[in-house]
Design a protein around this motif. Structure first.
Motif, PDB file in Angstrom:
ATOM      1  N   LYS A  46       0.833  -1.203   0.000  1.00 37.46           N
ATOM      2  CA  LYS A  46       0.000   0.000   0.000  1.00 37.46           C
ATOM      3  C   LYS A  46       0.868   1.253   0.000  1.00 37.46           C
ATOM      4  O   LYS A  46       0.585   2.210  -0.707  1.00 37.46           O
ATOM      5  CB  LYS A  46      -0.929  -0.002   1.212  1.00 37.46           C
ATOM      6  CG  LYS A  46      -2.056  -1.009   1.112  1.00 37.46           C
ATOM      7  CD  LYS A  46      -2.913  -1.020   2.355  1.00 37.46           C
ATOM      8  CE  LYS A  46      -3.966  -2.112   2.271  1.00 37.46           C
ATOM      9  NZ  LYS A  46      -4.753  -2.215   3.516  1.00 37.46           N
ATOM     10  N   GLU A  47       1.941   1.255   0.812  1.00 37.45           N
ATOM     11  CA  GLU A  47       2.841   2.404   0.863  1.00 37.45           C
ATOM     12  C   GLU A  47       3.509   2.626  -0.491  1.00 37.45           C
ATOM     13  O   GLU A  47       3.630   3.762  -0.952  1.00 37.45           O
ATOM     14  CB  GLU A  47       3.903   2.201   1.946  1.00 37.45           C
ATOM     15  CG  GLU A  47       3.364   2.261   3.359  1.00 37.45           C
ATOM     16  CD  GLU A  47       4.385   1.849   4.411  1.00 37.45           C
ATOM     17  OE1 GLU A  47       5.523   1.489   4.052  1.00 37.45           O
ATOM     18  OE2 GLU A  47       4.025   1.893   5.596  1.00 37.45           O
ATOM     19  N   ILE A  48       3.920   1.548  -1.129  1.00 42.94           N
ATOM     20  CA  ILE A  48       4.555   1.651  -2.444  1.00 42.94           C
ATOM     21  C   ILE A  48       3.561   2.182  -3.470  1.00 42.94           C
ATOM     22  O   ILE A  48       3.915   2.999  -4.324  1.00 42.94           O
ATOM     23  CB  ILE A  48       5.142   0.289  -2.875  1.00 42.94           C
ATOM     24  CG1 ILE A  48       6.375  -0.019  -2.035  1.00 42.94           C
ATOM     25  CG2 ILE A  48       5.480   0.276  -4.354  1.00 42.94           C
ATOM     26  CD1 ILE A  48       6.924  -1.416  -2.230  1.00 42.94           C
ATOM     27  N   SER A  49       2.310   1.759  -3.362  1.00 34.67           N
ATOM     28  CA  SER A  49       1.285   2.252  -4.279  1.00 34.67           C
ATOM     29  C   SER A  49       1.081   3.757  -4.104  1.00 34.67           C
ATOM     30  O   SER A  49       0.960   4.493  -5.089  1.00 34.67           O
ATOM     31  CB  SER A  49      -0.029   1.510  -4.027  1.00 34.67           C
ATOM     32  OG  SER A  49      -1.039   2.004  -4.850  1.00 34.67           O
ATOM     33  N   ILE A  51       3.313   5.880  -2.929  1.00 34.97           N
ATOM     34  CA  ILE A  51       4.531   6.518  -3.440  1.00 34.97           C
ATOM     35  C   ILE A  51       4.524   6.535  -4.962  1.00 34.97           C
ATOM     36  O   ILE A  51       4.894   7.532  -5.585  1.00 34.97           O
ATOM     37  CB  ILE A  51       5.785   5.810  -2.887  1.00 34.97           C
ATOM     38  CG1 ILE A  51       5.901   6.087  -1.385  1.00 34.97           C
ATOM     39  CG2 ILE A  51       7.040   6.268  -3.612  1.00 34.97           C
ATOM     40  CD1 ILE A  51       6.961   5.260  -0.693  1.00 34.97           C
ATOM     41  N   LYS A  52       4.067   5.444  -5.565  1.00 36.08           N
ATOM     42  CA  LYS A  52       3.990   5.368  -7.032  1.00 36.08           C
ATOM     43  C   LYS A  52       3.059   6.446  -7.571  1.00 36.08           C
ATOM     44  O   LYS A  52       3.372   7.120  -8.560  1.00 36.08           O
ATOM     45  CB  LYS A  52       3.490   3.988  -7.447  1.00 36.08           C
ATOM     46  CG  LYS A  52       3.297   3.819  -8.924  1.00 36.08           C
ATOM     47  CD  LYS A  52       2.671   2.483  -9.243  1.00 36.08           C
ATOM     48  CE  LYS A  52       2.117   2.504 -10.639  1.00 36.08           C
ATOM     49  NZ  LYS A  52       1.031   1.574 -10.840  1.00 36.08           N
ATOM     50  N   ASN A  53       1.912   6.635  -6.897  1.00 41.79           N
ATOM     51  CA  ASN A  53       0.971   7.670  -7.331  1.00 41.79           C
ATOM     52  C   ASN A  53       1.580   9.062  -7.180  1.00 41.79           C
ATOM     53  O   ASN A  53       1.397   9.921  -8.047  1.00 41.79           O
ATOM     54  CB  ASN A  53      -0.335   7.571  -6.538  1.00 41.79           C
ATOM     55  CG  ASN A  53      -1.137   6.337  -6.896  1.00 41.79           C
ATOM     56  OD1 ASN A  53      -0.956   5.754  -7.960  1.00 41.79           O
ATOM     57  ND2 ASN A  53      -1.991   5.911  -6.003  1.00 41.79           N
ATOM     58  N   TYR A  57       2.312  11.698 -10.194  1.00 42.10           N
ATOM     59  CA  TYR A  57       1.825  13.075 -10.139  1.00 42.10           C
ATOM     60  C   TYR A  57       2.974  14.061 -10.335  1.00 42.10           C
ATOM     61  O   TYR A  57       2.858  15.020 -11.100  1.00 42.10           O
ATOM     62  CB  TYR A  57       1.123  13.311  -8.802  1.00 42.10           C
ATOM     63  CG  TYR A  57       0.728  14.743  -8.561  1.00 42.10           C
ATOM     64  CD1 TYR A  57      -0.348  15.307  -9.237  1.00 42.10           C
ATOM     65  CD2 TYR A  57       1.430  15.535  -7.661  1.00 42.10           C
ATOM     66  CE1 TYR A  57      -0.705  16.627  -9.024  1.00 42.10           C
ATOM     67  CE2 TYR A  57       1.075  16.855  -7.443  1.00 42.10           C
ATOM     68  CZ  TYR A  57       0.009  17.392  -8.125  1.00 42.10           C
ATOM     69  OH  TYR A  57      -0.335  18.700  -7.913  1.00 42.10           O
ATOM     70  N   LEU A  58       4.087  13.813  -9.641  1.00 43.85           N
ATOM     71  CA  LEU A  58       5.241  14.709  -9.769  1.00 43.85           C
ATOM     72  C   LEU A  58       5.822  14.665 -11.182  1.00 43.85           C
ATOM     73  O   LEU A  58       6.244  15.702 -11.711  1.00 43.85           O
ATOM     74  CB  LEU A  58       6.307  14.351  -8.731  1.00 43.85           C
ATOM     75  CG  LEU A  58       5.933  14.673  -7.280  1.00 43.85           C
ATOM     76  CD1 LEU A  58       6.997  14.139  -6.329  1.00 43.85           C
ATOM     77  CD2 LEU A  58       5.746  16.161  -7.090  1.00 43.85           C
ATOM     78  N   ASN A  59       5.849  13.486 -11.799  1.00 43.77           N
ATOM     79  CA  ASN A  59       6.335  13.384 -13.182  1.00 43.77           C
ATOM     80  C   ASN A  59       5.457  14.198 -14.126  1.00 43.77           C
ATOM     81  O   ASN A  59       5.959  14.843 -15.049  1.00 43.77           O
ATOM     82  CB  ASN A  59       6.390  11.929 -13.630  1.00 43.77           C
ATOM     83  CG  ASN A  59       7.609  11.208 -13.103  1.00 43.77           C
ATOM     84  OD1 ASN A  59       8.619  11.830 -12.788  1.00 43.77           O
ATOM     85  ND2 ASN A  59       7.517   9.900 -12.998  1.00 43.77           N
ATOM     86  N   GLN A  60       4.147  14.168 -13.897  1.00 44.79           N
ATOM     87  CA  GLN A  60       3.241  14.959 -14.731  1.00 44.79           C
ATOM     88  C   GLN A  60       3.516  16.448 -14.556  1.00 44.79           C
ATOM     89  O   GLN A  60       3.521  17.208 -15.523  1.00 44.79           O
ATOM     90  CB  GLN A  60       1.787  14.649 -14.379  1.00 44.79           C
ATOM     91  CG  GLN A  60       1.327  13.294 -14.832  1.00 44.79           C
ATOM     92  CD  GLN A  60      -0.082  12.965 -14.360  1.00 44.79           C
ATOM     93  OE1 GLN A  60      -0.664  13.676 -13.555  1.00 44.79           O
ATOM     94  NE2 GLN A  60      -0.624  11.866 -14.854  1.00 44.79           N
TER      95      GLN A  60
END
Length: 168
Positions: A46-49, A51-53, A57-60
């Protein structure tokens, strides 16, 4: 001799039960440890998910600002400020634009300007902020001060520090 073999059978049976009991106890302990590990792994998943989100968002956002950096072709912060106020029809309310200097960043140069606008309505202020945020160049507001106009409290006087980042 039958008694001895009968006792041996009983001893084997008792030993077998003891061995099976020990194996069952060890298996249950391992099962409990595996359940704890599974819960920990699910929590980490869940934490990795999350962080992935956040990374997505930051990449966008980075892509958005990178595209602004490439699109923007203004010569400086003064020109950009002038374009923003001209496009909103508020050039006559723009009292001053003062270049406050430049800072060198890793990949570009940041130009900073102090902008003073007087006697604007709330709607005009929103239009200015919208134009700055949606500028084709990489422009941001570092600081803003909004005060009511002394003569007409319905109007606002604005002092802001605007930053423009351009490539070296």
């Amino acid at each position: 001799m039958n008694k001895i073999t009968g006792n041996n059978k009983n001893l084997y049976f008792v030993a077998l039960i003891i061995i099976l009991s020990v194996l069952i106890i060890l298996g249950l302990k391992q099962l409990r440890n595996d359940k704890k590990e599974l819960l920990n792994l699910r929590t980490q998943q869940k934490e990795i998910s999350v962080i992935k989100n956040k990374i997505s968002y930051l990449n966008q956002k980075v892509s958005f600002y990178e595209s602004k950096k490439r699109i923007g072709n203004a010569s400086g912060i003064i020109q950009i400020s002038d374009e923003i106020f001209s496009s909103t029809g508020l050039k006559n309310k723009l009292k001053s634009i003062k270049n406050s200097g430049t800072n060198h960043t890793v990949n570009g140069i940041e130009e900073i300007a102090d902008v003073t606008v007087e006697k604007v309505s709330m709607n005009e202020l929103l239009n200015i902020l919208y134009r700055i945020e949606n500028s084709p160049s990489l422009v941001s507001i570092k600081r803003i001060s909004i005060k009511k106009d002394f003569e007409n409290p319905q109007l606002l006087n604005i002092n802001m520090v605007i930053s423009y980042i351009r490539q070296k």
